[in-house]
Scaffold this active site. Structure first.
Site, PDB file in Angstrom:
ATOM      1  N   GLY A  46       9.759 -13.582  -3.880  1.00  0.00           N
ATOM      2  CA  GLY A  46      10.540 -13.471  -5.109  1.00  0.00           C
ATOM      3  C   GLY A  46      11.559 -12.358  -4.989  1.00  0.00           C
ATOM      4  O   GLY A  46      11.385 -11.427  -4.201  1.00  0.00           O
ATOM      5  N   GLN A  51      17.549  -6.055  -7.643  1.00  0.00           N
ATOM      6  CA  GLN A  51      17.169  -5.655  -6.280  1.00  0.00           C
ATOM      7  C   GLN A  51      18.306  -5.824  -5.282  1.00  0.00           C
ATOM      8  O   GLN A  51      18.203  -5.344  -4.144  1.00  0.00           O
ATOM      9  CB  GLN A  51      15.960  -6.465  -5.803  1.00  0.00           C
ATOM     10  CG  GLN A  51      14.691  -6.159  -6.584  1.00  0.00           C
ATOM     11  CD  GLN A  51      13.522  -6.953  -6.031  1.00  0.00           C
ATOM     12  OE1 GLN A  51      13.303  -8.085  -6.446  1.00  0.00           O
ATOM     13  NE2 GLN A  51      12.797  -6.382  -5.090  1.00  0.00           N
ATOM     14  N   CYS A  89       6.407  -5.439  -3.072  1.00  0.00           N
ATOM     15  CA  CYS A  89       7.778  -5.575  -3.563  1.00  0.00           C
ATOM     16  C   CYS A  89       8.737  -5.263  -2.430  1.00  0.00           C
ATOM     17  O   CYS A  89       8.553  -4.264  -1.722  1.00  0.00           O
ATOM     18  CB  CYS A  89       8.004  -4.616  -4.721  1.00  0.00           C
ATOM     19  SG  CYS A  89       9.672  -4.690  -5.404  1.00  0.00           S
ATOM     20  N   LEU A  90       9.756  -6.097  -2.265  1.00  0.00           N
ATOM     21  CA  LEU A  90      10.728  -5.874  -1.193  1.00  0.00           C
ATOM     22  C   LEU A  90      11.490  -4.566  -1.385  1.00  0.00           C
ATOM     23  O   LEU A  90      12.042  -4.033  -0.425  1.00  0.00           O
ATOM     24  CB  LEU A  90      11.711  -7.050  -1.114  1.00  0.00           C
ATOM     25  CG  LEU A  90      11.090  -8.389  -0.682  1.00  0.00           C
ATOM     26  CD1 LEU A  90      12.122  -9.500  -0.777  1.00  0.00           C
ATOM     27  CD2 LEU A  90      10.502  -8.303   0.711  1.00  0.00           C
ATOM     28  N   HIS A 131       6.195 -10.361 -12.103  1.00  0.00           N
ATOM     29  CA  HIS A 131       6.729  -9.246 -11.320  1.00  0.00           C
ATOM     30  C   HIS A 131       8.263  -9.242 -11.376  1.00  0.00           C
ATOM     31  O   HIS A 131       8.884  -8.190 -11.595  1.00  0.00           O
ATOM     32  CB  HIS A 131       6.227  -9.395  -9.878  1.00  0.00           C
ATOM     33  CG  HIS A 131       6.769  -8.397  -8.907  1.00  0.00           C
ATOM     34  ND1 HIS A 131       5.991  -7.457  -8.280  1.00  0.00           N
ATOM     35  CD2 HIS A 131       8.029  -8.205  -8.433  1.00  0.00           C
ATOM     36  CE1 HIS A 131       6.750  -6.722  -7.472  1.00  0.00           C
ATOM     37  NE2 HIS A 131       7.990  -7.165  -7.546  1.00  0.00           N
ATOM     38  N   GLU A 132       8.870 -10.426 -11.193  1.00  0.00           N
ATOM     39  CA  GLU A 132      10.342 -10.491 -11.152  1.00  0.00           C
ATOM     40  C   GLU A 132      10.939 -10.224 -12.533  1.00  0.00           C
ATOM     41  O   GLU A 132      11.981  -9.567 -12.648  1.00  0.00           O
ATOM     42  CB  GLU A 132      10.814 -11.843 -10.607  1.00  0.00           C
ATOM     43  CG  GLU A 132      10.313 -12.211  -9.213  1.00  0.00           C
ATOM     44  CD  GLU A 132      10.451 -11.105  -8.177  1.00  0.00           C
ATOM     45  OE1 GLU A 132      11.347 -10.246  -8.304  1.00  0.00           O
ATOM     46  OE2 GLU A 132       9.637 -11.088  -7.235  1.00  0.00           O
ATOM     47  N   HIS A 135      11.179  -6.656 -13.182  1.00  0.00           N
ATOM     48  CA  HIS A 135      12.357  -6.049 -12.557  1.00  0.00           C
ATOM     49  C   HIS A 135      13.566  -6.078 -13.501  1.00  0.00           C
ATOM     50  O   HIS A 135      14.385  -5.158 -13.500  1.00  0.00           O
ATOM     51  CB  HIS A 135      12.737  -6.811 -11.280  1.00  0.00           C
ATOM     52  CG  HIS A 135      12.060  -6.321 -10.038  1.00  0.00           C
ATOM     53  ND1 HIS A 135      12.203  -5.046  -9.547  1.00  0.00           N
ATOM     54  CD2 HIS A 135      11.250  -6.958  -9.151  1.00  0.00           C
ATOM     55  CE1 HIS A 135      11.512  -4.921  -8.424  1.00  0.00           C
ATOM     56  NE2 HIS A 135      10.917  -6.075  -8.166  1.00  0.00           N
TER      57      HIS A 135
HETATM   58 NI    NI Z   1       9.693  -6.604  -6.577  1.00  0.00          NI
END
Ligand code: NI
Length: 158
Positions: A46, A51, A89-90, A131-132, A135
């Site tokens: 995701g 991000q 998380c990236l 989660h997204e 963000h």
């Molecule tokens: Ni993330």
């Protein structure tokens, strides 16, 4: 398409609230295409627009059943609880967390052309969606995790 740079914690842009999308134009389509390519390149499941430094309410996800794009996503129903998956998380490489999430959610959003749709998700996809969407509100998993710990070397990625 192009791979964009993933913004890393503690960059303050990750703490901003993203704005709703009102124009479903070529810029949005390029953003969605680039976000998908960036997510796949990073082996993530995701990615949210903040991000890649864009404060718009746009997310992409792929938990193994194909690419899902959601513009202006919101959770309109939820059920149950899950607490058994190491979340990452990236934007926060090297860490995982135990995060309590709804087991099932129903999302409402729009596709890249502005067409409204609803989507039901459970388990990993439900976790990813929560989660997204966090963000988009400047919330990171390390804020809501009950425990944060270093990733094992063999499992990098979201
Ligand atoms: Ni993330």
């Amino acid at each position: 398409m192009a791979i964009r740079t993933i913004v890393k914690h503690p960059d303050p842009i990750l703490r901003e609230k993203a704005a709703p999308v009102t124009k479903f134009n070529a810029n949005l389509h390029k953003l969605l295409d680039d976000m998908a390519e960036t997510m796949y390149d990073a082996d993530g499941v995701g990615l949210a627009a903040p991000q890649v430094g864009i404060l718009k309410r746009v997310i992409v996800m792929d938990c193994g059943d194909g690419l899902i794009e959601v513009v202006n996503p919101e959770i309109i129903a939820f059920e149950g609880e899950q607490f058994d998956y190491p979340e990452g998380c990236l934007s926060i490489p090297g860490l995982r967390g135990d995060v309590r999430r709804h087991k099932w959610v129903k999302l409402r959003g729009q596709d890249r052309h502005g067409q409204p749709f609803e989507l039901e998700a459970e388990d990993l996809l439900a976790r990813c969606a929560q989660h997204e969407i966090d963000h988009l509100n400047g919330v990171l998993f390390i804020d809501v995790a009950e425990r944060v710990y270093p990733v094992k070397p063999d499992e990098e990625g979201e």
